[in-house]
Design an enzyme around this catalytic site. Structure first.
Site, PDB file in Angstrom:
ATOM      1  N   ASP A  39       0.818  -1.206   0.000  1.00 38.05           N
ATOM      2  CA  ASP A  39       0.000   0.000   0.000  1.00 38.05           C
ATOM      3  C   ASP A  39       0.849   1.251   0.000  1.00 38.05           C
ATOM      4  O   ASP A  39       2.004   1.223   0.376  1.00 38.05           O
ATOM      5  CB  ASP A  39      -0.793   0.047   1.309  1.00 38.05           C
ATOM      6  CG  ASP A  39      -2.123  -0.633   1.161  1.00 38.05           C
ATOM      7  OD1 ASP A  39      -2.470  -1.022   0.040  1.00 38.05           O
ATOM      8  OD2 ASP A  39      -2.806  -0.764   2.191  1.00 38.05           O
ATOM      9  N   LYS A  61      -2.940   4.211  -4.356  1.00 36.30           N
ATOM     10  CA  LYS A  61      -3.332   5.203  -5.365  1.00 36.30           C
ATOM     11  C   LYS A  61      -2.108   6.034  -5.699  1.00 36.30           C
ATOM     12  O   LYS A  61      -1.376   6.469  -4.839  1.00 36.30           O
ATOM     13  CB  LYS A  61      -4.410   6.130  -4.801  1.00 36.30           C
ATOM     14  CG  LYS A  61      -5.730   5.441  -4.624  1.00 36.30           C
ATOM     15  CD  LYS A  61      -6.826   6.461  -4.289  1.00 36.30           C
ATOM     16  CE  LYS A  61      -8.096   5.744  -3.883  1.00 36.30           C
ATOM     17  NZ  LYS A  61      -8.184   5.526  -2.442  1.00 36.30           N
ATOM     18  N   MET A 176      -8.068   8.903   9.149  1.00 37.06           N
ATOM     19  CA  MET A 176      -8.690   9.367   7.905  1.00 37.06           C
ATOM     20  C   MET A 176      -9.593  10.561   8.196  1.00 37.06           C
ATOM     21  O   MET A 176      -9.794  10.937   9.338  1.00 37.06           O
ATOM     22  CB  MET A 176      -9.486   8.237   7.232  1.00 37.06           C
ATOM     23  CG  MET A 176      -8.598   7.052   6.894  1.00 37.06           C
ATOM     24  SD  MET A 176      -9.463   5.731   6.069  1.00 37.06           S
ATOM     25  CE  MET A 176     -10.109   4.824   7.452  1.00 37.06           C
TER      26      MET A 176
END
Ligand code: SAH
Length: 505
Positions: A39, A61, A176
């Site tokens: 990740d 990402k 988050m």
């Protein structure tokens, strides 16, 4: 041979970023893995521990690249494991703390794949700790809550129970959702949480780029947006935040905030890198050289075999010592086979390496350059007719053999290893260097200078140069660089001291 090996998948916590916070189990598994699926939050430096032939797949990402969906990741883990491979799913922090590791484990279980969970240090406690915030304190609170500010968009109503949070008190750590901070703090206030409740935001906790801002429930959202504060960050709500003013140990370290590039081989880099990190620097390990066996290994082995017939063996680097004894102990199983040969070593690291093999170093010049060995030999009455074996790198400077021969010695050079340019980039260091830049680059040999420049990476504005000694500095100047820092002692300790001094630390 046709027996099918059963694959296995390991969901491994990569810790919060600091390489020292990775578990021994994680390191051991990474070293053996066939496939690593990692990740964005897992420190890519860890990939340097992987086998060179391991298949490494990025599942995070990244701008301009296709992102794997969670279903695709689950399917990938199942598929690779079914091929009989050892698959590591490397996830930031702890795999079961807001990391969707639970879903991945379920997918593996459903597919009947053998799996193991390796917990990691979660950012939920590590980031506060590195910001000087204990999540519990006897005088302040007796409970901690972890919650996520990022919710499954499919959920119809907010999953955060703001009423409960307000009633619970204690320390609350949010993962988050820093981008939704304004809405979240508004809701917390509306549900009765205190206006002056201390709040801290810690971005990229535990690594050299860590950034912390502090405020109250009322002010933090505004401060975050004024500071352009971005994810990934944890938010800590609670009175414990006020302890930071006395406990902020990490961000007060002497090289904190400085990004420093280490260009030596991956194997050698660890000492320099970890000491720089310990001083708070943000280290980019960008190896520019790699050690390989010499082009004529047979000739080297023959010289090693005859080592006992020399009066002196001179080692000029730790790599030379390693290469020498690797062969030596393949040929002989008794250290006494070295005979009466005396040993000279240039530099304390080289001498230490010799001592590691339980051999005495008879001569170690004060200075760590070849010239100093010659001087020492002169002092000791010369080398006329002595047989000297110099174990060193191919293509090294030939001053030492020339001068010793000139003094009447019978010199043989044993090419123990060669230094080749490292152009592979398993950890993504080139990209990181090109996008984030650096404050300082360290060169520990002429070949690190040459090979770094040959990589043709963009030179970040204002990046300074630190060199281990005059020879490396000369090469840097020849290639058009200006040298800002030069070590007085030509070893890692000397280089670190010079860097500290340069930054007034
Ligand atoms: N499993 C991870 C969390 C994954 S969710 C863990 O245990 O740490 C991703 C969130 O974790 C990020 O949005 C951020 O809130 C937090 N996070 C992960 N690493 C972090 C770090 N080094 N510093 C601050 N926050 C981090």
């Amino acid at each position: 041979m046709s027996r099918r090996r059963e694959g296995k998948c390991f969901l491994v916590g990569a810790g919060p970023g600091d390489l020292g916070l990775v578990t021994l189990r994680a390191k051991e598994l990474l070293e053996q893995a066939d496939v690593i699926v990692y990740d964005a939050l897992a420190n890519p430096e860890m990939l340097g521990w992987a086998r060179l032939d391991a298949e490494i797949i990025f599942a995070g990402k990244r701008a301009g690249e296709k992102t794997l969906s969670q279903d695709e990741i689950n399917a990938l883990l199942v598929e690779k494991s079914r091929l009989g491979k050892n698959v590591i799913r490397l996830k930031g922090g702890d795999p079961f703390v807001f990391g969707r590791g639970g879903e991945e484990a379920e997918a593996l279980a459903a597919a009947g794949i053998d799996f193991e969970i390796v917990p990691g240090i979660t950012s939920a406690i590590a980031a506060p700790a590195y910001a000087g915030i204990p999540v519990t304190h006897r005088d302040q609170n007796s409970q901690v809550t972890f919650f996520t500010g990022h919710e499954d968009p499919a959920k119809s109503e907010s999953a955060i129970d703001f009423d409960a949070l307000a009633k619970l008190g204690g320390t609350q750590v949010m993962l988050m959702g820093v981008d939704r901070l304004a809405a979240i703090t508004r809701e917390m206030l509306a549900h009765g949480s205190r206006k002056n409740l201390p709040v801290a935001l810690v971005r990229l906790g535990t690594v050299g780029q860590q950034k912390t801002i502090v405020g109250t429930l009322e002010t933090i959202a505004e401060r975050a947006s004024a500071a352009g504060f971005e994810a990934p960050a944890v938010a800590i709500f609670g009175d414990v935040v006020s302890l930071r003013k006395d406990l902020n140990w990490f961000e007060n370290r002497p090289l904190f905030g400085k990004r420093i590039v280490v260009t030596r081989t991956r194997k050698q880099a660890s000492g320099l890198s970890s000491q720089l990190r310990a001083l708070g620097a943000d280290v980019i390990q960008l190896p520019t050289i790699r050690i390989e066996p010499p082009s004529d290994l047979r000739e080297f082995a023959e010289l090693v075999q005859d080592a006992h017939s020399y009066d002196w063996i001179v080692f000029t680097s730790p790599n030379g010592v390693d290469a020498f004894f690797e062969i030596f102990f393949k040929l002989y199983d008794d250290a006494r086979e070295i005979g009466a040969a005396k040993i000279a070593a240039i530099g304390p690291a080289t001498a230490q390496r010799v001592k590691d093999f339980h051999l005495h170093v008879d001569l170690q010049p004060e200075e760590f350059v070849a010239e100093a060995v010659v001087k020492e030999f002169e002092k000791g009455g010369g080398v006329e007719n002595l047989r000297i074996l110099i174990a060193r790198a191919e293509k090294a400077r030939d001053l030492l053999p020339k001068q010793l021969s000139g003094m009447g010695a019978i010199v043989d050079e044993a090419f123990a290893y060669q230094t080749v340019p490292e152009t592979r980039d398993v950890t993504g260091a080139h990209r990181r260097f090109s996008t984030e830049g650096a404050d300082l680059i360290t060169f520990t040999s002429s070949s690190t200078v040459e090979n770094f420049l040959d990589l043709k990476l963009p030179w970040p504005a204002g990046m300074k140069v630190a060199s281990i000694g005059p020879i490396t500095s000369a090469t840097a100047r020849e290639r058009g660089l200006s040298v800002d820092v030069e070590a007085k002692r030509h070893d890692v300790a000397g280089l670190i001291e010079a860097i500290r001094k340069f930054y007034g630390a």
